[in-house]
Design an enzyme around this catalytic site. Sequence first.
Site, PDB file in Angstrom:
ATOM      1  N   GLY A 120     -33.706  -8.730   8.760  1.00  0.00           N
ATOM      2  CA  GLY A 120     -34.387  -7.598   9.391  1.00  0.00           C
ATOM      3  C   GLY A 120     -33.505  -6.402   9.655  1.00  0.00           C
TER       4      GLY A 120
ATOM      5  N   GLU B 299     -14.966   0.737   0.531  1.00  0.00           N
ATOM      6  CA  GLU B 299     -15.998  -0.071  -0.110  1.00  0.00           C
ATOM      7  C   GLU B 299     -16.860   0.785  -1.029  1.00  0.00           C
ATOM      8  OE1 GLU B 299     -19.795  -2.984   1.008  1.00  0.00           O
ATOM      9  OE2 GLU B 299     -18.451  -2.283   2.584  1.00  0.00           O
ATOM     10  N   ARG B 300     -17.283   1.937  -0.541  1.00  0.00           N
ATOM     11  CA  ARG B 300     -18.135   2.814  -1.346  1.00  0.00           C
ATOM     12  C   ARG B 300     -17.372   3.420  -2.514  1.00  0.00           C
ATOM     13  NH1 ARG B 300     -20.952   4.899   4.269  1.00  0.00           N
ATOM     14  NH2 ARG B 300     -22.461   3.175   4.350  1.00  0.00           N
TER      15      ARG B 300
END
Length: 381
Positions: A129, A244-245
């Site tokens: 979620g 990370e990106r």
Amino acid sequence: MAASYIQEEHEIFRESLRKFLEKEAYPNYDKWEEDRLIPREFWRKMGVQGFLCPDIEGKYGGSDVDWGFSVVINEELERVGSGMVGIGLHNDIVVPYITGYGTEEQKERWLPKCAAGEIITAIAMTEPGAGSDLAGIRTTARLEGDHYIVNGEKTFITNGIHSDLIIIACKTDSHAVPRHKGVSLLAIERGTKGFTRGRKLNKVGLHCQDTAELIFEDCKVPKENLIGEEGKGFLYLMEKLQQERLVVAITAQVASEEMLKLTLDYVKNREAFGKPISQFQNTQFKIAEMATDIEMGRSFLDQLITEHMAGKDVVTKVSMAKWKLTESARKIAAECMQLHGGYGYMEEYEIARRYRDIPVASIYAGTNEIMKTIIAKNLGL
């Protein structure tokens, strides 16, 4: 022309890595795709050759080299196939949390085995979620004596099946205001009581990359496994997401370069109406457009890597690169498949696999919609 951060030693390293991959990866990749898993033995071989975590200090089993060597590794692994992404995640996304925020005891305990391929790592942020809204995670960690009691679920976890050490984002204070101040990072080890793995997820692409659900039910984690300080997990995540990106942008760029190379070879050899389809103007224009986009992407990316290695704040540019290069790769995949005609839809042609693998790059490490939000905010909008 080579990027400014690439020196002779990087090229020697690249040649060594390519020879290793030609022997150990390329001949086996199709089998790994069928098996839906890269064998642990390959990880160990990578470690023996010094291709895991090369930038960590020598005393922890690394080579203490600059991040340019990690760039080389990510590029060459992507040339094999996008399913190798879990190794880049281990080297450049998870392990930096330990080197950056871990205690000396944690570094001595885990890093040598990470570099040797004996420990495979993962990071668990996403929940059923909660994805982009990391402050909204529901996994909790309650301190009881000298242990945290962890409860919750994680999903879409890269290296989820193989991982021996998972850094999880959890709520140590569910009542913190603002919400992100209640987030902490814990390292959970294989075999910890209360930790189980759910399904190995069946993905559209990246078939050989193991992605899984993780489940924590009254999971008892020593408080010594807290990464950094309690309540600072969200800050740590934001600091490390830049690299990370950037890794995602690097792999997208290389994927585009590889797809163009495949397609150039194909159109030069495939004939229609008595001549190679490379001689048709439509083909030439499509190739020219893709080649231009790729060349411009490479120039921007290499400059960005140089700035990142220099320690500059490149959050805005990284967001631009992650968005633009992954989006460009998706378009190039579609164009290249079209130029392959019906054969592009056949599994024996690599372009079909590339077409399946590339779309997720615009989703993970922050969706491209989130990247645009970051860019707009940093432009003062």
